[in-house]
Motif scaffolding. Structure first.
Motif, PDB file in Angstrom:
ATOM      1  N   GLU A 160       0.821  -1.209   0.000  1.00  0.00           N
ATOM      2  CA  GLU A 160       0.000   0.000   0.000  1.00  0.00           C
ATOM      3  C   GLU A 160       0.858   1.264   0.000  1.00  0.00           C
ATOM      4  N   ALA A 161       2.007   1.202   0.671  1.00  0.00           N
ATOM      5  CA  ALA A 161       2.884   2.367   0.762  1.00  0.00           C
ATOM      6  C   ALA A 161       3.721   2.586  -0.491  1.00  0.00           C
ATOM      7  N   GLY A 162       3.722   1.624  -1.418  1.00  0.00           N
ATOM      8  CA  GLY A 162       4.445   1.796  -2.663  1.00  0.00           C
ATOM      9  C   GLY A 162       5.767   1.078  -2.772  1.00  0.00           C
ATOM     10  N   PHE A 163       6.062   0.209  -1.818  1.00  0.00           N
ATOM     11  CA  PHE A 163       7.287  -0.575  -1.943  1.00  0.00           C
ATOM     12  C   PHE A 163       7.108  -1.638  -3.023  1.00  0.00           C
ATOM     13  N   GLY A 164       8.220  -2.082  -3.593  1.00  0.00           N
ATOM     14  CA  GLY A 164       8.156  -2.961  -4.747  1.00  0.00           C
ATOM     15  C   GLY A 164       8.068  -4.434  -4.429  1.00  0.00           C
ATOM     16  N   GLY A 165       8.283  -4.826  -3.158  1.00  0.00           N
ATOM     17  CA  GLY A 165       8.241  -6.231  -2.797  1.00  0.00           C
ATOM     18  C   GLY A 165       8.643  -6.408  -1.350  1.00  0.00           C
ATOM     19  N   VAL A 166       8.648  -7.654  -0.883  1.00  0.00           N
ATOM     20  CA  VAL A 166       9.086  -7.965   0.476  1.00  0.00           C
ATOM     21  C   VAL A 166       9.992  -9.183   0.452  1.00  0.00           C
ATOM     22  N   GLN A 167      10.824  -9.275   1.473  1.00  0.00           N
ATOM     23  CA  GLN A 167      11.662 -10.457   1.676  1.00  0.00           C
ATOM     24  C   GLN A 167      11.399 -10.974   3.084  1.00  0.00           C
ATOM     25  N   ILE A 168      11.042 -12.237   3.211  1.00  0.00           N
ATOM     26  CA  ILE A 168      10.824 -12.866   4.508  1.00  0.00           C
ATOM     27  C   ILE A 168      12.171 -13.378   5.014  1.00  0.00           C
ATOM     28  N   HIS A 169      12.551 -12.907   6.204  1.00  0.00           N
ATOM     29  CA  HIS A 169      13.896 -13.177   6.737  1.00  0.00           C
ATOM     30  C   HIS A 169      13.894 -14.493   7.504  1.00  0.00           C
ATOM     31  N   ALA A 170      14.550 -15.492   6.929  1.00  0.00           N
ATOM     32  CA  ALA A 170      14.672 -16.801   7.580  1.00  0.00           C
ATOM     33  C   ALA A 170      16.138 -17.203   7.697  1.00  0.00           C
ATOM     34  N   ALA A 171      17.010 -16.216   7.926  1.00  0.00           N
ATOM     35  CA  ALA A 171      18.451 -16.467   7.993  1.00  0.00           C
ATOM     36  C   ALA A 171      19.054 -15.790   9.216  1.00  0.00           C
ATOM     37  N   HIS A 172      20.352 -16.024   9.393  1.00  0.00           N
ATOM     38  CA  HIS A 172      21.211 -15.292  10.317  1.00  0.00           C
ATOM     39  C   HIS A 172      20.825 -15.396  11.784  1.00  0.00           C
ATOM     40  N   GLY A 173      20.067 -16.434  12.136  1.00  0.00           N
ATOM     41  CA  GLY A 173      19.799 -16.692  13.534  1.00  0.00           C
ATOM     42  C   GLY A 173      18.611 -15.968  14.119  1.00  0.00           C
ATOM     43  N   PHE A 174      17.824 -15.273  13.287  1.00  0.00           N
ATOM     44  CA  PHE A 174      16.621 -14.623  13.790  1.00  0.00           C
ATOM     45  C   PHE A 174      15.462 -15.631  13.811  1.00  0.00           C
ATOM     46  N   LEU A 175      14.259 -15.204  14.170  1.00  0.00           N
ATOM     47  CA  LEU A 175      13.234 -16.143  14.614  1.00  0.00           C
ATOM     48  C   LEU A 175      12.976 -17.303  13.648  1.00  0.00           C
ATOM     49  N   LEU A 176      12.677 -17.030  12.378  1.00  0.00           N
ATOM     50  CA  LEU A 176      12.374 -18.131  11.465  1.00  0.00           C
ATOM     51  C   LEU A 176      13.581 -19.034  11.273  1.00  0.00           C
ATOM     52  N   SER A 177      14.773 -18.453  11.315  1.00  0.00           N
ATOM     53  CA  SER A 177      16.000 -19.248  11.257  1.00  0.00           C
ATOM     54  C   SER A 177      16.148 -20.104  12.508  1.00  0.00           C
ATOM     55  N   GLN A 178      15.755 -19.568  13.656  1.00  0.00           N
ATOM     56  CA  GLN A 178      15.785 -20.341  14.902  1.00  0.00           C
ATOM     57  C   GLN A 178      14.860 -21.553  14.804  1.00  0.00           C
ATOM     58  N   PHE A 179      13.693 -21.364  14.203  1.00  0.00           N
ATOM     59  CA  PHE A 179      12.783 -22.491  14.034  1.00  0.00           C
ATOM     60  C   PHE A 179      13.384 -23.563  13.136  1.00  0.00           C
ATOM     61  N   LEU A 180      14.163 -23.162  12.140  1.00  0.00           N
ATOM     62  CA  LEU A 180      14.754 -24.127  11.216  1.00  0.00           C
ATOM     63  C   LEU A 180      15.880 -24.936  11.852  1.00  0.00           C
ATOM     64  N   SER A 181      16.482 -24.412  12.909  1.00  0.00           N
ATOM     65  CA  SER A 181      17.672 -25.032  13.483  1.00  0.00           C
ATOM     66  C   SER A 181      17.337 -26.046  14.579  1.00  0.00           C
ATOM     67  N   PRO A 182      17.805 -27.278  14.461  1.00  0.00           N
ATOM     68  CA  PRO A 182      17.574 -28.263  15.522  1.00  0.00           C
ATOM     69  C   PRO A 182      18.324 -27.929  16.800  1.00  0.00           C
ATOM     70  N   LEU A 183      19.306 -27.034  16.703  1.00  0.00           N
ATOM     71  CA  LEU A 183      20.055 -26.625  17.882  1.00  0.00           C
ATOM     72  C   LEU A 183      19.229 -25.705  18.774  1.00  0.00           C
ATOM     73  N   PHE A 184      18.384 -24.897  18.163  1.00  0.00           N
ATOM     74  CA  PHE A 184      17.609 -23.911  18.922  1.00  0.00           C
ATOM     75  C   PHE A 184      16.116 -24.217  18.949  1.00  0.00           C
ATOM     76  N   ASN A 185      15.698 -25.177  18.157  1.00  0.00           N
ATOM     77  CA  ASN A 185      14.296 -25.579  18.152  1.00  0.00           C
ATOM     78  C   ASN A 185      14.196 -26.997  18.707  1.00  0.00           C
ATOM     79  N   LYS A 186      13.803 -27.085  19.967  1.00  0.00           N
ATOM     80  CA  LYS A 186      13.628 -28.387  20.629  1.00  0.00           C
ATOM     81  C   LYS A 186      12.152 -28.672  20.885  1.00  0.00           C
ATOM     82  N   ARG A 187      11.291 -28.026  20.145  1.00  0.00           N
ATOM     83  CA  ARG A 187       9.856 -28.172  20.379  1.00  0.00           C
ATOM     84  C   ARG A 187       9.402 -29.597  20.078  1.00  0.00           C
ATOM     85  N   THR A 188       8.331 -30.004  20.758  1.00  0.00           N
ATOM     86  CA  THR A 188       7.770 -31.338  20.541  1.00  0.00           C
ATOM     87  C   THR A 188       6.377 -31.270  19.911  1.00  0.00           C
TER      88      THR A 188
END
Length: 405
Positions: A160-188
């Protein structure tokens, strides 16, 4: 291919994306935490001018790093925050000027999770941790369920503000990257265990975002080739995520690596003569037809050209090279410069080099940069002082954020 593209080489061929947008060339400004927000989550004049200068320099895509969905889990008090409480007109001005000269200006949608900036946050990750330098509580199932719609809402406002696109950040140890990592995601529950479950939140965020913005708005994903930690997210898991992303509606996969977890060496501070993750990109090419972008380690035009010409990647992401020379794409196109002059720092403290480059961004946005490099110690002091001031601004503006998030 037109004659001009043939003259200028593979970096200056247009790149069509699955959504229908055609990018002007193969050079992107990859996401950086520029920390140029005003402390209330809004853009500043300096930030707007910075992205305008990069647009003038000939980029196809420019990505603003670490734009937060909410104020509760920012990576830095200079991050932007885009949601229903934001002043959209201020974002529109940034979008307008950063999109000049045919540049597509994208927002990287971030959530720092366990790495959230502690003076303004109560960090939460997939699993609770109490380690030196890393303390967080476990994110609840209810909060996980809200995240896809939060990604979607911020993406819709970006559109709506006129930006051309978005990138979903799933790298570098931030939240989505944490979910991907078995070291930091011990959920059952359904978001932990095998990689198919650990990538579930990422895929849900993609689906919700696409539903919000429609079929013709670019959505990219930034993904680690590995987090380079023993027992963490590795290349085999990363290839499985790439294969899953191939079945989604995204338009670009931006490959990087490394993490900002305390004590880990970030990819941007490593030494080396060439692109860091090119061999993984070659493996990823075999499991996806999505356009691939590679970020990390490009220092010369020849390196960038070779990567694209080889077919391993479709686009190169530059960061520090563009801090040193904002007009580098135009200079490459005009055969005026093959590489910027990278400064060398000896005995730099952890985070010191990042602080130096971050303060250089402020100089570019203020039109005050010179060929003389600001001293490392002076840059670190200026960076620290600015963070302290914006922490106070953030806390005052978002006074209820920590209590309610």
């Amino acid at each position: 291919m037109d004659p001009l593209s043939q003259t200028n080489g593979p970096l200056f061929e247009p790149l069509p994306l699955p959504c229908g947008l055609t990018l002007n060339n193969r050079i992107a400004k990859s996401a950086m935490s520029d920390s140029l927000g005003d402390g209330t989550g809004h853009p500043t004049a300096v930030q707007t001018r910075l992205y305008q200068r990069w647009a003038e320099g000939g980029l196809a895509v420019s990505i603003i790093g670490e734009v937060q969905l909410t104020s509760g889990y920012a990576e830095n008090p200079g991050n932007l925050v885009l949601n229903e409480a934001s002043d959209l007109e201020r974002f529109r001005k940034l979008a307008l000027h950063g999109s000049e000269n045919g540049t597509s200006l994208w927002l990287q949608l971030g959530h720092a999770g366990a790495l959230a900036y502690t003076p303004t946050s109560n960090p939460k990750g997939p699993t609770a941790f109490d380690l030196p330098g890393l303390r967080c509580v476990e994110i609840t199932s209810e909060e996980i369920g809200q995240l896809p719609s939060q990604f979607a809402a911020t993406a819709r406002l970006a559109q709506e503000a006129g930006f051309g696109g978005v990138q979903i950040h799933a790298a570098h140890g931030f939240l989505l990257s944490q979910f991907l990592s078995p070291l930091f995601n011990k959920r059952t529950d359904g978001y932990g265990g095998a990689i198919a479950s650990r990538m579930r939140l990422l895929l849900e965020a993609i689906d919700a975002t696409r539903a919000a913005v429609g079929p013709s708005f670019p959505i990219a994903v930034k993904l680690n080739s590995s987090d380079e930690l023993e027992g963490g997210f590795d290349e085999e898991d990363a290839l499985k995520v790439v294969a899953a992303l191939d079945r989604t509606s995204i338009d670009l996969i931006d490959i990087s690596g490394g993490t900002y977890f305390p004590g880990a060496k970030s990819a941007s501070d490593r030494s080396g003569r060439g692109p860091y993750f090119l061999e993984f990109a070659k493996r990823a090419r075999a499991v996806t037809t999505k356009p691939l972008m590679l970020t990390g380690g490009f220092k010369t035009r020849a390196q960038a050209e070779d990567a694209v010409a080889s077919g391993a990647v479709d686009m190169v992401g530059l960061a520090r090279a563009l801090v040193l020379e904002p007009s580098l794409p135009n200079l490459w196109k005009e055969q005026k410069k093959s590489e910027p002059a990278f400064p060398r720092f000896s005995d730099a403290p952890e985070g010191g080099v990042t602080a130096w480059y971050t303060m250089r961004l402020a100089e570019i946005g203020s039109n005050t940069e010179t060929s003389d490099f600001l001293g490392l110690e002076r840059a670190i002091q200026a960076y620290k002082a600015r963070d302290e001031a914006r922490t106070e601004q953030w806390s005052a503006h978002f006074e209820n954020a920590v209590r309610t998030s």
